[in-house]
Scaffold this active site. Structure first.
Site, mmCIF file in Angstrom:
data_model
loop_
_atom_site.group_PDB
_atom_site.id
_atom_site.type_symbol
_atom_site.label_atom_id
_atom_site.label_comp_id
_atom_site.label_asym_id
_atom_site.label_seq_id
_atom_site.Cartn_x
_atom_site.Cartn_y
_atom_site.Cartn_z
ATOM 1 N N GLY A 1 -66.034 29.359 49.701
ATOM 2 C CA GLY A 1 -66.394 28.888 51.037
ATOM 3 C C GLY A 1 -65.678 27.606 51.384
ATOM 4 N N LYS B 1 -60.704 32.895 48.741
ATOM 5 C CA LYS B 1 -61.085 32.402 50.075
ATOM 6 C C LYS B 1 -60.188 33.109 51.069
ATOM 7 C CE LYS B 1 -62.643 27.870 48.647
ATOM 8 N NZ LYS B 1 -62.531 26.417 48.793
ATOM 9 N N LYS C 1 -69.083 19.881 41.305
ATOM 10 C CA LYS C 1 -67.757 19.308 41.475
ATOM 11 C C LYS C 1 -67.555 18.232 40.422
ATOM 12 C CE LYS C 1 -66.355 21.417 45.270
ATOM 13 N NZ LYS C 1 -65.065 22.116 45.405
ATOM 14 N N SER D 1 -72.654 25.230 45.817
ATOM 15 C CA SER D 1 -71.665 24.258 45.351
ATOM 16 C C SER D 1 -72.206 22.861 45.631
ATOM 17 C CB SER D 1 -70.356 24.506 46.116
ATOM 18 O OG SER D 1 -69.412 23.500 45.847
ATOM 19 N N ASP E 1 -58.456 28.758 42.321
ATOM 20 C CA ASP E 1 -58.810 28.650 43.738
ATOM 21 C C ASP E 1 -57.503 28.305 44.466
ATOM 22 O OD1 ASP E 1 -59.672 27.847 46.252
ATOM 23 O OD2 ASP E 1 -61.213 26.475 45.583
ATOM 24 N N ASP F 1 -65.965 22.700 39.170
ATOM 25 C CA ASP F 1 -64.776 22.808 40.024
ATOM 26 C C ASP F 1 -64.090 21.453 40.084
ATOM 27 O OD1 ASP F 1 -62.834 23.302 41.922
ATOM 28 O OD2 ASP F 1 -64.219 23.898 43.523
ATOM 29 N N LYS G 1 -72.681 25.438 40.988
ATOM 30 C CA LYS G 1 -71.326 24.909 40.768
ATOM 31 C C LYS G 1 -71.355 23.417 41.019
ATOM 32 C CE LYS G 1 -67.172 25.106 43.680
ATOM 33 N NZ LYS G 1 -66.247 26.031 44.369
ATOM 34 N N GLU H 1 -63.102 25.839 37.478
ATOM 35 C CA GLU H 1 -62.298 26.186 38.642
ATOM 36 C C GLU H 1 -61.207 25.155 38.885
ATOM 37 O OE1 GLU H 1 -64.833 27.102 41.967
ATOM 38 O OE2 GLU H 1 -63.227 26.827 43.433
HETATM 39 O O1 OSB Z 1 -62.944 23.907 46.212
HETATM 40 O O2 OSB Z 1 -64.267 25.497 46.640
HETATM 41 C C1 OSB Z 1 -63.766 24.418 46.956
HETATM 42 C C2 OSB Z 1 -65.402 23.195 50.190
HETATM 43 C C3 OSB Z 1 -64.310 22.660 50.841
HETATM 44 C C4 OSB Z 1 -63.087 22.668 50.220
HETATM 45 C C5 OSB Z 1 -62.957 23.211 48.937
HETATM 46 C C6 OSB Z 1 -64.045 23.762 48.286
HETATM 47 C C7 OSB Z 1 -65.304 23.722 48.917
HETATM 48 C C8 OSB Z 1 -66.542 24.197 48.303
HETATM 49 C C9 OSB Z 1 -67.680 24.523 49.245
HETATM 50 O O3 OSB Z 1 -66.735 24.239 47.112
HETATM 51 C C10 OSB Z 1 -68.302 25.859 49.075
HETATM 52 C C11 OSB Z 1 -69.206 26.168 50.255
HETATM 53 O O4 OSB Z 1 -68.694 26.501 51.346
HETATM 54 O O5 OSB Z 1 -70.426 26.039 50.101
HETATM 55 MG MG MG Z 2 -62.616 25.207 44.561
#
Ligand code: OSB
Ligand code: MG
Length: 385
Positions: A301, A273, A174, A146, A249, A199, A172, A224
């Site tokens: 994660g 999660k 953001k 990510s 999510d 995401d 992925k 996402e």
């Molecule tokens: O939206 O998936 C998410 C990390 C913190 C809060 C929300 C998200 C995330 C990640 C990190 O996308 C994924 C990772 O742990 O590598």
């Molecule tokens: Mg997410």
């Protein structure tokens, strides 16, 4: 299997600096903050769990201070002395307390680890025993990476290139309002065939449906959580206007949320999660629904320390987790993690489940103390301790 009796529980608030800040649609974070739960059984076995929180009440609404409060005042007193024949009996012990999913998940994770260690089995195999008949752990999880919001499109492509070179097989990115179509276009121009997803962390509204539909041209695996963190209904309306599958999510906090999302056509993929849904028992319930409904599933994660990461990898190695999970190697997050050994990326973009019993990684006392000291130094007014 041997039952366990919970004798004592100790809490550790830790702060671990990230190698680089992680930016999402709701801000940038520079440090991992977590409350680690150290649980000791009557037989003297220690189990570890991580309350996967963040510094501020953003993604998951809980913080280090709320986690400590809820644990020390309510959850811990309710479970001390309890005997469990199976970790899935645990949620009933704290059923009268509501919410605080990330916090209760950390406590439950410590129970799963202690139970697996008491029976000398790997956590991943314990999860497999609780999964539907015939489901066995693959011993490794297929993962992706990510990538946070970068300062420029060039920096985004650099980050993708670096991760692909390291061997990650799924990217992925953001996104947020004003940082979406161009990002997808730039990534696709340079990496036309890479398994790619976006995401949004809830940054859009249903009024943005026409705008979001333009993402359909980029051959994305999924988008996402485009809409509000507590919405399911509008995601159903949005999915009717997008070809790109919607991955939920934030919106799925329980098995019942998932049933509703399926019913109203709001979901094409689930990011599960374990922290968000309140722990591994609820996660197994959700896993069974995904298997039965053939809903594509992966494990998300929260940039966890090695303690949380190990448990998530153990779960992500189950065969019903059909898409790459958001669990990357240790060196994607930290210079030095709290546990050993670190997670290293293996062939085929995978992370192996460690060989030891339980979570299979060992908390390093000196690093734990250092990380607790860092938290106290950064927040000297009694925050955590
Ligand atoms: O939206 O998936 C998410 C990390 C913190 C809060 C929300 C998200 C995330 C990640 C990190 O996308 C994924 C990772 O742990 O590598
Ligand atoms: Mg997410």
């Amino acid at each position: 299997m041997k039952p366990i009796t919970i004798r004592s529980i100790k809490l550790h608030t830790v702060l671990l600096p990230y190698l680089a800040p992680f930016e999402t649609s709701f801000g940038a974070e520079t440090d991992k903050v977590a409350v680690l739960v150290e649980l000791i059984t009557d037989a003297g076995v220690t189990g570890w769990g991580e309350c996967a929180i963040e510094f501020w009440p953003g993604y998951g609404q809980e913080t280090a201070e709320t986690a400590r409060h809820i644990l020390s005042e309510f959850l811990v007193p309710a479970v001390i002395g309890a005997t469990l024949a199976c970790p899935s009996e645990f949620p009933a012990l704290i059923k009268r307390f509501r919410g605080n999913h990330h916090t209760r998940a950390g406590l439950e994770a410590a129970v799963w680890d202690a139970f697996a260690k008491s029976n000398d089995i790997r956590l991943t195999h314990l999860f497999a025993q609780c999964a539907p008949e015939g489901h066995e752990s693959a011993g490794r999880a297929t993962v992706g990476v990510s990538i946070g919001i970068q300062p420029s499109l060039a920096a985004t492509c650099d980050a993708i290139r670096q991760r692909l070179q390291q061997g990650y097989g799924r990217i992925k990115l953001k996104i947020k309002r004003g940082w979406d179509l161009e990002v997808a276009r730039a990534a696709r121009a340079e990496f036309p065939d890479v398994p790619l997803m976006l995401d949004a962390n809830s940054d859009y509204a249903i009024e943005d449906a026409d705008h979001l539909a333009q993402l359909d041209q980029f051959n994305l695996m999924m988008i996402e959580q485009p809409l509000a963190h507590d919405d399911i209904f509008q995601h159903g309306r949005l999915q009717a206007r997008l070809n790109t599958p919607i991955c939920l999510d934030e919106s799925v906090k329980s098995a019942s949320d998932l049933q509703l999302a399926l019913q109203v056509g709001a979901i094409g993929v689930l990011n599960l999660k374990p922290a968000r849904v309140g722990g591994f028992s609820e996660s197994l319930e959700i896993y069974r629904i995904c298997v039965a409904q053939e809903l594509p599933l992966w494990i998300g994660g929260m940039l966890e320390t090695g303690v949380g990461r190990a448990a998530n990898v153990a779960f992500a190695a189950l065969p019903g987790v059909t898409l790459p999970s958001d669990i990357s190697a240790t060196d994607r997050y930290f210079a030095s993690d709290i546990s050993e050994p670190p997670f290293a990326l293996g062939a085929g973009s995978t992370l192996a489940t460690p060989e030891g019993s339980g979570i299979g990684v060992d908390v390093q006392r000196d690093r734990l103390e250092e990380a607790e000291r860092r938290w106290r130094e950064k927040y000297p007014y009694g925050k955590g301790g």
